[in-house]
Design a protein around this motif. Structure first.
Motif, PDB file in Angstrom:
ATOM      1  N   GLU A  36       0.821  -1.218   0.000  1.00 38.61           N
ATOM      2  CA  GLU A  36       0.000   0.000   0.000  1.00 38.61           C
ATOM      3  C   GLU A  36       0.850   1.261   0.000  1.00 38.61           C
ATOM      4  OE1 GLU A  36      -2.416  -0.472   3.440  1.00 38.61           O
ATOM      5  OE2 GLU A  36      -3.803  -1.856   2.445  1.00 38.61           O
ATOM      6  N   ARG A  37       2.031   1.184   0.595  1.00 39.48           N
ATOM      7  CA  ARG A  37       2.929   2.339   0.622  1.00 39.48           C
ATOM      8  C   ARG A  37       3.751   2.481  -0.656  1.00 39.48           C
ATOM      9  NH1 ARG A  37       3.043   5.172   5.447  1.00 39.48           N
ATOM     10  NH2 ARG A  37       1.119   4.576   6.449  1.00 39.48           N
ATOM     11  N   GLY A  38       3.497   1.604  -1.625  1.00 37.56           N
ATOM     12  CA  GLY A  38       4.144   1.773  -2.921  1.00 37.56           C
ATOM     13  C   GLY A  38       5.438   1.013  -3.101  1.00 37.56           C
ATOM     14  N   ALA A  39       5.694   0.008  -2.257  1.00 39.98           N
ATOM     15  CA  ALA A  39       6.906  -0.802  -2.436  1.00 39.98           C
ATOM     16  C   ALA A  39       6.897  -1.460  -3.816  1.00 39.98           C
ATOM     17  CB  ALA A  39       6.995  -1.866  -1.346  1.00 39.98           C
ATOM     18  N   ASP A  40       8.048  -1.441  -4.493  1.00 39.63           N
ATOM     19  CA  ASP A  40       8.184  -2.138  -5.780  1.00 39.63           C
ATOM     20  C   ASP A  40       8.471  -3.619  -5.562  1.00 39.63           C
ATOM     21  OD1 ASP A  40       8.174   0.174  -7.742  1.00 39.63           O
ATOM     22  OD2 ASP A  40       9.756   0.795  -6.358  1.00 39.63           O
ATOM     23  N   TYR A  41       9.199  -3.905  -4.485  1.00 39.50           N
ATOM     24  CA  TYR A  41       9.527  -5.281  -4.099  1.00 39.50           C
ATOM     25  C   TYR A  41       9.302  -5.426  -2.595  1.00 39.50           C
ATOM     26  CZ  TYR A  41      12.398  -5.921  -8.390  1.00 39.50           C
ATOM     27  OH  TYR A  41      12.859  -6.027  -9.671  1.00 39.50           O
ATOM     28  N   LEU A  42       9.008  -6.637  -2.175  1.00 40.12           N
ATOM     29  CA  LEU A  42       9.034  -6.980  -0.752  1.00 40.12           C
ATOM     30  C   LEU A  42      10.245  -7.868  -0.518  1.00 40.12           C
ATOM     31  CD1 LEU A  42       5.288  -8.007  -0.222  1.00 40.12           C
ATOM     32  CD2 LEU A  42       6.337  -5.740   0.103  1.00 40.12           C
ATOM     33  N   ASP A  43      11.160  -7.401   0.333  1.00 41.22           N
ATOM     34  CA  ASP A  43      12.283  -8.258   0.699  1.00 41.22           C
ATOM     35  C   ASP A  43      11.769  -9.307   1.682  1.00 41.22           C
ATOM     36  OD1 ASP A  43      15.281  -8.530   0.388  1.00 41.22           O
ATOM     37  OD2 ASP A  43      15.146  -8.505   2.575  1.00 41.22           O
ATOM     38  N   VAL A  44      12.144 -10.567   1.450  1.00 40.45           N
ATOM     39  CA  VAL A  44      11.664 -11.685   2.270  1.00 40.45           C
ATOM     40  C   VAL A  44      12.882 -12.454   2.761  1.00 40.45           C
ATOM     41  CG1 VAL A  44      10.450 -13.890   2.123  1.00 40.45           C
ATOM     42  CG2 VAL A  44       9.400 -11.840   1.158  1.00 40.45           C
ATOM     43  N   ASN A  45      13.089 -12.456   4.085  1.00 43.23           N
ATOM     44  CA  ASN A  45      14.323 -12.985   4.660  1.00 43.23           C
ATOM     45  C   ASN A  45      14.003 -13.871   5.868  1.00 43.23           C
ATOM     46  OD1 ASN A  45      16.689 -13.158   6.380  1.00 43.23           O
ATOM     47  ND2 ASN A  45      17.584 -11.480   5.207  1.00 43.23           N
ATOM     48  N   ILE A  46      14.450 -15.144   5.831  1.00 47.66           N
ATOM     49  CA  ILE A  46      14.138 -16.082   6.919  1.00 47.66           C
ATOM     50  C   ILE A  46      15.140 -16.006   8.066  1.00 47.66           C
ATOM     51  CG2 ILE A  46      12.842 -17.734   5.529  1.00 47.66           C
ATOM     52  CD1 ILE A  46      15.390 -19.445   5.310  1.00 47.66           C
ATOM     53  N   GLY A  47      16.162 -15.175   7.937  1.00 47.55           N
ATOM     54  CA  GLY A  47      17.097 -14.969   9.038  1.00 47.55           C
ATOM     55  C   GLY A  47      18.188 -16.020   9.080  1.00 47.55           C
ATOM     56  N   ALA A  48      19.189 -15.728   9.903  1.00 52.13           N
ATOM     57  CA  ALA A  48      20.342 -16.625  10.005  1.00 52.13           C
ATOM     58  C   ALA A  48      19.980 -17.895  10.772  1.00 52.13           C
ATOM     59  CB  ALA A  48      21.494 -15.903  10.689  1.00 52.13           C
ATOM     60  N   ALA A  49      18.955 -17.817  11.618  1.00 50.36           N
ATOM     61  CA  ALA A  49      18.620 -18.950  12.487  1.00 50.36           C
ATOM     62  C   ALA A  49      18.055 -20.136  11.706  1.00 50.36           C
ATOM     63  CB  ALA A  49      17.624 -18.512  13.557  1.00 50.36           C
ATOM     64  N   SER A  50      17.349 -19.851  10.610  1.00 49.38           N
ATOM     65  CA  SER A  50      16.725 -20.940   9.862  1.00 49.38           C
ATOM     66  C   SER A  50      17.664 -21.503   8.799  1.00 49.38           C
ATOM     67  CB  SER A  50      15.441 -20.457   9.175  1.00 49.38           C
ATOM     68  OG  SER A  50      14.987 -21.465   8.286  1.00 49.38           O
ATOM     69  N   ARG A  51      17.742 -22.794   8.754  1.00 49.60           N
ATOM     70  CA  ARG A  51      18.530 -23.482   7.741  1.00 49.60           C
ATOM     71  C   ARG A  51      17.626 -24.169   6.717  1.00 49.60           C
ATOM     72  NH1 ARG A  51      22.935 -23.414  10.731  1.00 49.60           N
ATOM     73  NH2 ARG A  51      21.645 -23.290  12.569  1.00 49.60           N
ATOM     74  N   ASP A  52      16.326 -24.040   6.935  1.00 49.09           N
ATOM     75  CA  ASP A  52      15.380 -24.858   6.179  1.00 49.09           C
ATOM     76  C   ASP A  52      14.852 -24.105   4.953  1.00 49.09           C
ATOM     77  OD1 ASP A  52      13.517 -26.607   5.287  1.00 49.09           O
ATOM     78  OD2 ASP A  52      12.348 -26.698   7.143  1.00 49.09           O
ATOM     79  N   PRO A  53      15.211 -24.552   3.757  1.00 50.68           N
ATOM     80  CA  PRO A  53      14.713 -23.889   2.545  1.00 50.68           C
ATOM     81  C   PRO A  53      13.185 -23.830   2.506  1.00 50.68           C
ATOM     82  CG  PRO A  53      16.409 -25.484   1.973  1.00 50.68           C
ATOM     83  CD  PRO A  53      16.109 -25.672   3.440  1.00 50.68           C
ATOM     84  N   GLU A  54      12.547 -24.814   3.146  1.00 49.25           N
ATOM     85  CA  GLU A  54      11.079 -24.842   3.156  1.00 49.25           C
ATOM     86  C   GLU A  54      10.506 -23.626   3.884  1.00 49.25           C
ATOM     87  OE1 GLU A  54       7.511 -25.565   2.093  1.00 49.25           O
ATOM     88  OE2 GLU A  54       9.251 -26.538   1.160  1.00 49.25           O
ATOM     89  N   ASP A  55      11.248 -23.073   4.852  1.00 44.69           N
ATOM     90  CA  ASP A  55      10.825 -21.841   5.521  1.00 44.69           C
ATOM     91  C   ASP A  55      10.734 -20.692   4.515  1.00 44.69           C
ATOM     92  OD1 ASP A  55      10.623 -23.010   7.996  1.00 44.69           O
ATOM     93  OD2 ASP A  55      12.512 -22.200   8.779  1.00 44.69           O
TER      94      ASP A  55
END
Ligand code: THG
Length: 270
Positions: A36-55
Protein backbone atom coordinates in the motif's frame (compact mmCIF):
# COMPACT_ATOMS: atom_id res chain seq x y z
CA UNK A 1 13.81 5.07 -6.89
CA UNK A 2 13.10 1.40 -6.70
CA UNK A 3 11.71 0.76 -3.20
CA UNK A 4 12.22 -2.61 -1.55
CA UNK A 5 10.30 -3.05 1.72
CA UNK A 6 12.55 -4.46 4.47
CA UNK A 7 9.93 -5.57 6.99
CA UNK A 8 9.37 -9.26 6.18
CA UNK A 9 12.60 -10.27 7.88
CA UNK A 10 13.05 -12.80 10.69
CA UNK A 11 15.20 -10.21 12.46
CA UNK A 12 11.91 -8.65 13.53
CA UNK A 13 10.34 -10.56 16.41
CA UNK A 14 6.86 -10.86 14.90
CA UNK A 15 8.18 -12.31 11.64
CA UNK A 16 10.58 -14.67 13.44
CA UNK A 17 7.66 -16.02 15.48
CA UNK A 18 5.42 -16.26 12.40
CA UNK A 19 8.01 -18.43 10.65
CA UNK A 20 8.51 -20.73 13.65
CA UNK A 21 4.76 -21.18 14.13
CA UNK A 22 3.85 -21.04 10.42
CA UNK A 23 1.29 -18.40 11.36
CA UNK A 24 0.65 -16.23 8.29
CA UNK A 25 -1.04 -13.25 9.99
CA UNK A 26 1.94 -10.91 10.57
CA UNK A 27 3.45 -11.76 7.18
CA UNK A 28 0.20 -11.02 5.35
CA UNK A 29 -0.28 -7.76 7.26
CA UNK A 30 3.25 -6.47 6.48
CA UNK A 31 2.93 -7.54 2.84
CA UNK A 32 -0.26 -5.49 2.47
CA UNK A 33 1.00 -2.48 4.44
CA UNK A 34 4.22 -2.22 2.43
CA UNK A 35 2.46 -2.77 -0.90
CA UNK A 36 0.00 0.00 0.00
CA UNK A 37 2.93 2.34 0.62
CA UNK A 38 4.14 1.77 -2.92
CA UNK A 39 6.91 -0.80 -2.44
CA UNK A 40 8.18 -2.14 -5.78
CA UNK A 41 9.53 -5.28 -4.10
CA UNK A 42 9.03 -6.98 -0.75
CA UNK A 43 12.28 -8.26 0.70
CA UNK A 44 11.66 -11.68 2.27
CA UNK A 45 14.32 -12.98 4.66
CA UNK A 46 14.14 -16.08 6.92
CA UNK A 47 17.10 -14.97 9.04
CA UNK A 48 20.34 -16.63 10.01
CA UNK A 49 18.62 -18.95 12.49
CA UNK A 50 16.72 -20.94 9.86
CA UNK A 51 18.53 -23.48 7.74
CA UNK A 52 15.38 -24.86 6.18
CA UNK A 53 14.71 -23.89 2.55
CA UNK A 54 11.08 -24.84 3.16
CA UNK A 55 10.82 -21.84 5.52
CA UNK A 56 11.70 -19.55 2.61
CA UNK A 57 9.17 -21.28 0.34
CA UNK A 58 6.49 -20.77 3.01
CA UNK A 59 7.40 -17.12 3.64
CA UNK A 60 7.48 -16.26 -0.08
CA UNK A 61 4.20 -18.06 -0.75
CA UNK A 62 2.50 -16.39 2.22
CA UNK A 63 3.53 -12.85 1.20
CA UNK A 64 2.93 -13.39 -2.52
CA UNK A 65 -0.58 -14.75 -1.90
CA UNK A 66 -1.96 -11.40 -0.67
CA UNK A 67 -0.28 -8.81 -2.96
CA UNK A 68 0.91 -8.70 -6.60
CA UNK A 69 4.18 -7.02 -5.58
CA UNK A 70 7.48 -8.45 -6.79
CA UNK A 71 9.49 -10.40 -4.23
CA UNK A 72 13.15 -10.00 -3.25
CA UNK A 73 14.24 -13.46 -2.10
CA UNK A 74 16.83 -12.60 0.55
CA UNK A 75 19.16 -15.35 1.72
CA UNK A 76 22.86 -16.17 1.72
CA UNK A 77 21.96 -19.83 1.23
CA UNK A 78 21.58 -20.95 -2.38
CA UNK A 79 19.12 -23.73 -1.43
CA UNK A 80 16.84 -21.20 0.29
CA UNK A 81 16.99 -18.86 -2.72
CA UNK A 82 16.11 -21.73 -5.02
CA UNK A 83 13.19 -22.80 -2.82
CA UNK A 84 11.91 -19.18 -2.79
CA UNK A 85 12.07 -18.88 -6.56
CA UNK A 86 10.27 -22.17 -7.07
CA UNK A 87 7.51 -21.04 -4.67
CA UNK A 88 6.80 -18.01 -6.88
CA UNK A 89 4.25 -17.86 -9.63
CA UNK A 90 6.44 -16.39 -12.36
CA UNK A 91 5.99 -12.79 -11.25
CA UNK A 92 9.14 -10.63 -11.36
CA UNK A 93 11.55 -11.23 -8.58
CA UNK A 94 14.98 -10.31 -7.32
CA UNK A 95 17.58 -12.76 -6.05
CA UNK A 96 19.12 -11.15 -2.94
CA UNK A 97 21.97 -12.00 -3.15
CA UNK A 98 25.16 -13.26 -4.67
CA UNK A 99 28.67 -12.14 -3.79
CA UNK A 100 31.73 -12.01 -6.06
CA UNK A 101 32.59 -15.55 -4.91
CA UNK A 102 32.92 -17.56 -8.19
CA UNK A 103 31.22 -20.55 -6.57
CA UNK A 104 28.11 -18.43 -5.92
CA UNK A 105 28.18 -16.61 -9.26
CA UNK A 106 28.29 -19.83 -11.25
CA UNK A 107 25.12 -21.08 -9.52
CA UNK A 108 23.09 -17.90 -9.02
CA UNK A 109 23.51 -16.29 -12.45
CA UNK A 110 22.03 -19.31 -14.30
CA UNK A 111 19.29 -19.45 -11.65
CA UNK A 112 18.38 -15.79 -12.33
CA UNK A 113 18.36 -16.43 -16.09
CA UNK A 114 16.21 -19.54 -15.72
CA UNK A 115 13.62 -17.77 -13.54
CA UNK A 116 13.65 -14.44 -15.42
CA UNK A 117 14.75 -12.87 -12.17
CA UNK A 118 16.95 -9.89 -11.45
CA UNK A 119 20.09 -10.47 -9.41
CA UNK A 120 21.58 -8.41 -6.60
CA UNK A 121 25.32 -8.71 -6.09
CA UNK A 122 26.99 -7.69 -2.84
CA UNK A 123 30.40 -6.07 -3.31
CA UNK A 124 32.06 -8.66 -1.10
CA UNK A 125 33.87 -11.94 -1.69
CA UNK A 126 35.03 -15.02 0.25
CA UNK A 127 37.41 -12.76 2.18
CA UNK A 128 34.47 -10.98 3.84
CA UNK A 129 33.17 -7.42 4.09
CA UNK A 130 35.05 -4.74 2.14
CA UNK A 131 36.85 -2.08 4.17
CA UNK A 132 37.71 0.34 1.34
CA UNK A 133 36.41 1.71 -1.96
CA UNK A 134 38.81 -0.27 -4.15
CA UNK A 135 37.73 -3.67 -2.84
CA UNK A 136 34.08 -2.70 -3.31
CA UNK A 137 34.67 -1.65 -6.93
CA UNK A 138 36.75 -4.78 -7.64
CA UNK A 139 34.03 -7.08 -6.32
CA UNK A 140 31.23 -5.18 -8.05
CA UNK A 141 33.12 -5.33 -11.36
CA UNK A 142 33.59 -9.07 -10.89
CA UNK A 143 29.84 -9.57 -10.37
CA UNK A 144 29.07 -7.25 -13.28
CA UNK A 145 31.29 -9.07 -15.78
CA UNK A 146 30.08 -12.49 -14.73
CA UNK A 147 26.45 -11.35 -15.06
CA UNK A 148 26.95 -9.90 -18.55
CA UNK A 149 28.76 -13.03 -19.71
CA UNK A 150 26.04 -15.18 -18.20
CA UNK A 151 23.29 -13.36 -20.10
CA UNK A 152 21.98 -10.90 -17.50
CA UNK A 153 21.81 -7.33 -18.87
CA UNK A 154 22.65 -4.34 -16.58
CA UNK A 155 18.91 -3.59 -16.17
CA UNK A 156 18.53 -6.89 -14.34
CA UNK A 157 21.56 -6.41 -12.12
CA UNK A 158 21.64 -4.63 -8.76
CA UNK A 159 24.98 -3.89 -7.10
CA UNK A 160 25.23 -3.29 -3.34
CA UNK A 161 28.34 -1.57 -1.91
CA UNK A 162 27.57 -2.92 1.61
CA UNK A 163 26.43 -0.23 3.98
CA UNK A 164 27.66 -0.65 7.56
CA UNK A 165 26.61 0.86 10.91
CA UNK A 166 27.91 4.40 11.23
CA UNK A 167 28.10 3.88 14.99
CA UNK A 168 30.79 1.22 14.66
CA UNK A 169 32.40 1.87 11.26
CA UNK A 170 32.07 5.54 10.67
CA UNK A 171 34.73 5.79 7.94
CA UNK A 172 32.90 3.17 5.84
CA UNK A 173 29.92 5.45 5.24
CA UNK A 174 31.96 7.78 3.04
CA UNK A 175 33.55 4.78 1.30
CA UNK A 176 30.07 3.52 0.40
CA UNK A 177 29.13 6.90 -1.10
CA UNK A 178 32.34 6.93 -3.19
CA UNK A 179 31.75 3.32 -4.29
CA UNK A 180 28.21 4.15 -5.44
CA UNK A 181 29.55 6.82 -7.76
CA UNK A 182 32.21 4.43 -9.11
CA UNK A 183 29.56 1.77 -9.82
CA UNK A 184 27.67 4.21 -12.07
CA UNK A 185 30.65 4.15 -14.47
CA UNK A 186 30.52 0.38 -15.04
CA UNK A 187 28.24 0.65 -18.07
CA UNK A 188 25.75 2.87 -19.88
CA UNK A 189 23.00 2.29 -18.92
CA UNK A 190 24.45 1.53 -15.48
CA UNK A 191 23.31 -1.41 -13.38
CA UNK A 192 20.96 -0.60 -10.51
CA UNK A 193 22.70 0.36 -7.28
CA UNK A 194 21.07 -0.55 -3.98
CA UNK A 195 21.80 -0.58 -0.23
CA UNK A 196 20.19 -2.02 2.89
CA UNK A 197 19.50 1.43 4.31
CA UNK A 198 18.68 0.57 7.92
CA UNK A 199 22.16 -0.94 8.36
CA UNK A 200 23.62 2.57 8.61
CA UNK A 201 21.63 3.49 11.72
CA UNK A 202 21.88 0.12 13.45
CA UNK A 203 22.12 0.56 17.26
CA UNK A 204 22.25 4.33 16.88
CA UNK A 205 19.96 6.98 18.32
CA UNK A 206 18.10 9.18 15.81
CA UNK A 207 17.78 6.21 13.45
CA UNK A 208 15.21 7.90 11.23
CA UNK A 209 17.29 11.01 10.71
CA UNK A 210 20.44 9.00 9.97
CA UNK A 211 18.60 6.81 7.45
CA UNK A 212 16.97 9.76 5.68
CA UNK A 213 20.10 11.87 5.48
CA UNK A 214 22.25 9.03 4.16
CA UNK A 215 19.65 8.10 1.57
CA UNK A 216 19.49 11.59 0.08
CA UNK A 217 23.30 11.80 -0.06
CA UNK A 218 23.48 8.39 -1.72
CA UNK A 219 20.83 9.32 -4.31
CA UNK A 220 23.00 12.31 -5.25
CA UNK A 221 25.85 9.89 -5.99
CA UNK A 222 23.75 7.49 -8.10
CA UNK A 223 21.81 5.16 -5.79
CA UNK A 224 18.57 4.18 -7.57
CA UNK A 225 17.22 1.38 -5.37
CA UNK A 226 16.94 0.83 -1.63
CA UNK A 227 15.87 -1.79 0.90
CA UNK A 228 14.22 0.35 3.56
CA UNK A 229 11.36 1.04 5.93
CA UNK A 230 8.71 2.12 3.43
CA UNK A 231 6.38 2.95 6.34
CA UNK A 232 8.57 5.98 7.20
CA UNK A 233 6.61 8.84 5.63
CA UNK A 234 9.46 11.30 6.17
CA UNK A 235 11.83 8.98 4.32
CA UNK A 236 9.41 8.64 1.41
CA UNK A 237 8.93 12.44 1.30
CA UNK A 238 12.71 12.91 1.24
CA UNK A 239 12.96 10.49 -1.69
CA UNK A 240 10.21 12.31 -3.62
CA UNK A 241 11.97 15.63 -2.99
CA UNK A 242 15.43 14.31 -3.91
CA UNK A 243 14.01 13.00 -7.22
CA UNK A 244 13.09 16.62 -8.03
CA UNK A 245 16.55 17.92 -7.15
CA UNK A 246 18.10 15.28 -9.41
CA UNK A 247 15.74 16.29 -12.22
CA UNK A 248 14.32 12.77 -12.36
CA UNK A 249 10.79 14.13 -11.97
CA UNK A 250 9.22 17.38 -13.15
CA UNK A 251 8.45 19.94 -10.47
CA UNK A 252 4.86 20.66 -9.60
CA UNK A 253 3.44 22.20 -6.41
CA UNK A 254 1.79 18.86 -5.72
CA UNK A 255 4.89 16.74 -6.45
CA UNK A 256 4.51 14.67 -3.30
CA UNK A 257 0.99 13.71 -4.26
CA UNK A 258 2.18 13.00 -7.80
CA UNK A 259 4.87 10.69 -6.37
CA UNK A 260 2.26 8.85 -4.35
CA UNK A 261 -0.11 8.61 -7.30
CA UNK A 262 2.62 7.12 -9.52
CA UNK A 263 3.07 4.41 -6.93
CA UNK A 264 -0.63 3.80 -6.47
CA UNK A 265 -0.10 4.77 -2.84
CA UNK A 266 -3.17 4.56 -0.69
CA UNK A 267 -3.68 5.28 2.94
CA UNK A 268 -5.73 3.00 5.08
CA UNK A 269 -8.77 4.75 6.44
CA UNK A 270 -9.35 2.22 9.21
N1 THG B 1 21.95 -5.62 1.49
C1 THG B 1 21.12 -6.51 0.91
N2 THG B 1 20.15 -7.15 1.57
C2 THG B 1 20.00 -6.93 2.90
C3 THG B 1 20.83 -6.02 3.56
C4 THG B 1 21.83 -5.35 2.82
N3 THG B 1 19.02 -7.59 3.57
C5 THG B 1 18.94 -7.49 5.01
C6 THG B 1 19.38 -6.12 5.49
N4 THG B 1 20.64 -5.77 4.89
C7 THG B 1 18.34 -5.08 5.13
N5 THG B 1 17.19 -5.20 5.96
C8 THG B 1 17.18 -4.72 7.28
C9 THG B 1 16.07 -4.95 8.05
C10 THG B 1 16.02 -4.46 9.34
C11 THG B 1 17.08 -3.76 9.87
C12 THG B 1 18.19 -3.53 9.09
C13 THG B 1 18.24 -4.01 7.79
C14 THG B 1 17.08 -3.22 11.24
N6 THG B 1 16.59 -3.93 12.25
C15 THG B 1 16.64 -3.46 13.64
C16 THG B 1 18.06 -3.20 14.15
O1 THG B 1 19.02 -3.76 13.64
O2 THG B 1 18.18 -2.44 15.12
C17 THG B 1 16.10 -4.50 14.57
C18 THG B 1 14.71 -4.96 14.24
C19 THG B 1 13.76 -4.79 15.39
O3 THG B 1 13.31 -3.65 15.60
O4 THG B 1 13.50 -5.80 16.06
O5 THG B 1 17.55 -2.14 11.46
O6 THG B 1 22.62 -4.52 3.33
N7 THG B 1 21.27 -6.73 -0.41
Amino acid sequence: MILIGERINAGFKDIGAAIREKNPTAVEEWAKLQAERGADYLDVNIGAASRDPEDMAWLVRTAAAVVPTKISVDSTKIEAVQAGLEALDGRGCLINSTTADPGKLEKLIPLAVKHDASLLGLAMDERGSPQNVERRVENAAMVFMAAIEGGLPPERLFLDPILMPIKFMQEQTLNVLDAIEQFTHLSDPAPHISVGLSNVASKATERGRINRTFLVMAMARGLDAVICDVMDDELIAAIATAELMLNQEIYSDSYERAFQARRGLRRRTT
